[in-house]
Design an enzyme around this catalytic site. Structure first.
Site, PDB file in Angstrom:
ATOM      1  N   ASP A 124       0.857  -1.181   0.000  1.00 41.61           N
ATOM      2  CA  ASP A 124       0.000   0.000   0.000  1.00 41.61           C
ATOM      3  C   ASP A 124       0.896   1.234   0.000  1.00 41.61           C
ATOM      4  O   ASP A 124       2.052   1.175   0.429  1.00 41.61           O
ATOM      5  CB  ASP A 124      -0.913   0.017   1.223  1.00 41.61           C
ATOM      6  CG  ASP A 124      -1.893   1.193   1.183  1.00 41.61           C
ATOM      7  OD1 ASP A 124      -2.719   1.235   0.265  1.00 41.61           O
ATOM      8  OD2 ASP A 124      -1.811   2.073   2.064  1.00 41.61           O
ATOM      9  N   SER A 125       0.334   2.333  -0.471  1.00 46.52           N
ATOM     10  CA  SER A 125       1.096   3.581  -0.465  1.00 46.52           C
ATOM     11  C   SER A 125       1.361   4.064   0.956  1.00 46.52           C
ATOM     12  O   SER A 125       2.246   4.898   1.176  1.00 46.52           O
ATOM     13  CB  SER A 125       0.348   4.661  -1.247  1.00 46.52           C
ATOM     14  OG  SER A 125      -0.935   4.875  -0.687  1.00 46.52           O
ATOM     15  N   GLY A 183      -2.672   9.366  -4.359  1.00 47.03           N
ATOM     16  CA  GLY A 183      -3.914   9.776  -5.014  1.00 47.03           C
ATOM     17  C   GLY A 183      -3.818  11.030  -5.863  1.00 47.03           C
ATOM     18  O   GLY A 183      -4.617  11.236  -6.765  1.00 47.03           O
ATOM     19  N   CYS A 216      -4.272  -1.134  -2.362  1.00 45.81           N
ATOM     20  CA  CYS A 216      -4.343   0.319  -2.558  1.00 45.81           C
ATOM     21  C   CYS A 216      -5.149   0.553  -3.825  1.00 45.81           C
ATOM     22  O   CYS A 216      -4.798   0.028  -4.889  1.00 45.81           O
ATOM     23  CB  CYS A 216      -2.928   0.879  -2.708  1.00 45.81           C
ATOM     24  SG  CYS A 216      -2.835   2.613  -3.205  1.00 45.81           S
ATOM     25  N   THR A 248      -5.583   3.347  -5.554  1.00 46.72           N
ATOM     26  CA  THR A 248      -4.905   4.170  -6.547  1.00 46.72           C
ATOM     27  C   THR A 248      -3.885   3.346  -7.330  1.00 46.72           C
ATOM     28  O   THR A 248      -3.804   3.442  -8.558  1.00 46.72           O
ATOM     29  CB  THR A 248      -4.218   5.370  -5.876  1.00 46.72           C
ATOM     30  OG1 THR A 248      -5.194   6.136  -5.154  1.00 46.72           O
ATOM     31  CG2 THR A 248      -3.559   6.266  -6.907  1.00 46.72           C
ATOM     32  N   GLU A 251      -5.025  10.073   8.248  1.00 48.00           N
ATOM     33  CA  GLU A 251      -3.612   9.887   8.560  1.00 48.00           C
ATOM     34  C   GLU A 251      -3.110  10.847   9.637  1.00 48.00           C
ATOM     35  O   GLU A 251      -2.104  10.586  10.286  1.00 48.00           O
ATOM     36  CB  GLU A 251      -2.769   9.998   7.290  1.00 48.00           C
ATOM     37  CG  GLU A 251      -3.082   8.880   6.305  1.00 48.00           C
ATOM     38  CD  GLU A 251      -1.866   8.406   5.529  1.00 48.00           C
ATOM     39  OE1 GLU A 251      -0.884   9.171   5.444  1.00 48.00           O
ATOM     40  OE2 GLU A 251      -1.923   7.277   5.009  1.00 48.00           O
ATOM     41  N   CYS A 310     -11.409   3.556  -1.245  1.00 46.79           N
ATOM     42  CA  CYS A 310     -10.092   3.850  -0.681  1.00 46.79           C
ATOM     43  C   CYS A 310     -10.009   3.122   0.645  1.00 46.79           C
ATOM     44  O   CYS A 310     -10.964   3.168   1.442  1.00 46.79           O
ATOM     45  CB  CYS A 310      -9.888   5.356  -0.481  1.00 46.79           C
ATOM     46  SG  CYS A 310      -8.343   5.771   0.371  1.00 46.79           S
ATOM     47  N   HIS A 312      -8.498   3.759   3.279  1.00 40.74           N
ATOM     48  CA  HIS A 312      -8.523   4.608   4.475  1.00 40.74           C
ATOM     49  C   HIS A 312      -9.955   4.850   4.966  1.00 40.74           C
ATOM     50  O   HIS A 312     -10.184   5.096   6.147  1.00 40.74           O
ATOM     51  CB  HIS A 312      -7.915   5.979   4.177  1.00 40.74           C
ATOM     52  CG  HIS A 312      -6.429   5.997   4.089  1.00 40.74           C
ATOM     53  ND1 HIS A 312      -5.729   5.423   3.059  1.00 40.74           N
ATOM     54  CD2 HIS A 312      -5.484   6.548   4.909  1.00 40.74           C
ATOM     55  CE1 HIS A 312      -4.441   5.619   3.240  1.00 40.74           C
ATOM     56  NE2 HIS A 312      -4.262   6.303   4.347  1.00 40.74           N
TER      57      HIS A 312
END
Length: 278
Positions: A12-13, A45, A75, A77, A160, A194, A196
């Site tokens: 993941d990013s 993103g 992820c 993106t 985040e 997403c 998150h």
């Protein structure tokens, strides 16, 4: 001579993929795993297709070098902007069997199960929305479904920075939801595009009708992976099974360990990983 088995790689990013990783471990606890977060270069993103592809490929190659034969891009993106090119251009260059899978296809395969009105809303990053991956993939399986997209560029920073439960987050949650619902009052399903966004799910529920179904990807992806390994025993044989888990980050280990527990649900101890000279 049998090919060497290795851990399943999860990329993941940053942190969001940990919400998917948590469910994968719950569904398939017997496997070995390596999680890699490219926190030094987050967010993905807002970056161009070429940049996301290059960053993702570097991380995928790093996981290959650690012995992974199967990698999950946890992820959206990266799945939207890099997966297909990696599958079509890069994987054929290897002489042995390697696979890279994403999170968008498993979600879109089941989209038709969730909607009665055949109107679905996608909440995602700018990059995922710009790729049109969700409308394209959903249309392949369900041509009758109308897909409406809404970019939510401030949701990842809210999560985040650990502000997702604050009162200030409500404004931006409601703002993007209102913009999406203005596109069609018939939307009855929201896909959180997403990884998150599950951390915002309680706030999202506050600002949409209780009749609207909110779909998070983690459980879908975990069950899809289990099914994939069952259908592809030749790939399953390349995945080692000792129940081990390792975490790596390209960013600050202290920051990663502190924030990762929010997504993963328990304490995480990561190691720093440089991608230079891989």
């Amino acid at each position: 001579m049998a090919e060497q088995a290795g851990p399943i790689g999860v990329f993941d990013s940053g942190y969001g993929g940990l919400t998917v990783f948590k469910e994968i471990i719950k569904e398939l606890p017997q496997y070995d795993y390596i999680y890699l977060g490219d926190n030094a270069r987050v967010p993905y993103g807002i970056r161009s297709f070429e940049t996301v592809y290059q960053y993702t490929l570097e991380c995928v190659n790093h996981l290959f070098n650690k012995g992974c034969r199967l990698i999950i891009l946890a992820c959206n993106t990266a799945s939207a902007k890099a997966l297909r090119t990696i599958q079509q251009k890069n994987l054929p260059e290897f002489k042995d069997v390697r696979r890279v899978l994403g999170v968008i296809r498993p979600t879109t395969e089941r989209a038709g199960e969730f909607t009665r009105t055949r109107n679905i809303g996608i909440l995602a990053t700018n990059g995922t929305v710009a790729s049109h991956s969700y409308p394209i993939e959903i249309n392949k399986f369900y041509p009758d479904i109308h897909v409406f997209q809404q970019a939510c560029p401030l949701w990842v920073p809210l999560v985040e920075s650990n502000e997702h439960e604050s009162d200030g987050a409500d404004y931006f949650v409601k703002k993007y939801l209102d913009e999406l619902m203005r596109q069609s009052p018939d939307i009855d399903t929201l896909i959180l595009g997403c990884t998150h966004y599950p951390l915002l799910i309680e706030k999202i529920r506050k600002y949409v009708s209780p009749e609207i179904r909110i779909v998070s990807q983690a459980d879908i992806v975990a069950k899809s992976l289990k099914n994939y390994l069952h259908r592809h025993p030749e790939i399953d044989a390349l995945c080692s099974k000792n129940g081990t888990t390792e975490f790596f980050t390209t960013g600050s280990v202290d920051d990663f360990n502190e924030k990762a527990s929010i997504f993963f649900g328990k304490t995480v101890t990561a190691k720093h990983q440089s991608l230079i000279n891989d």
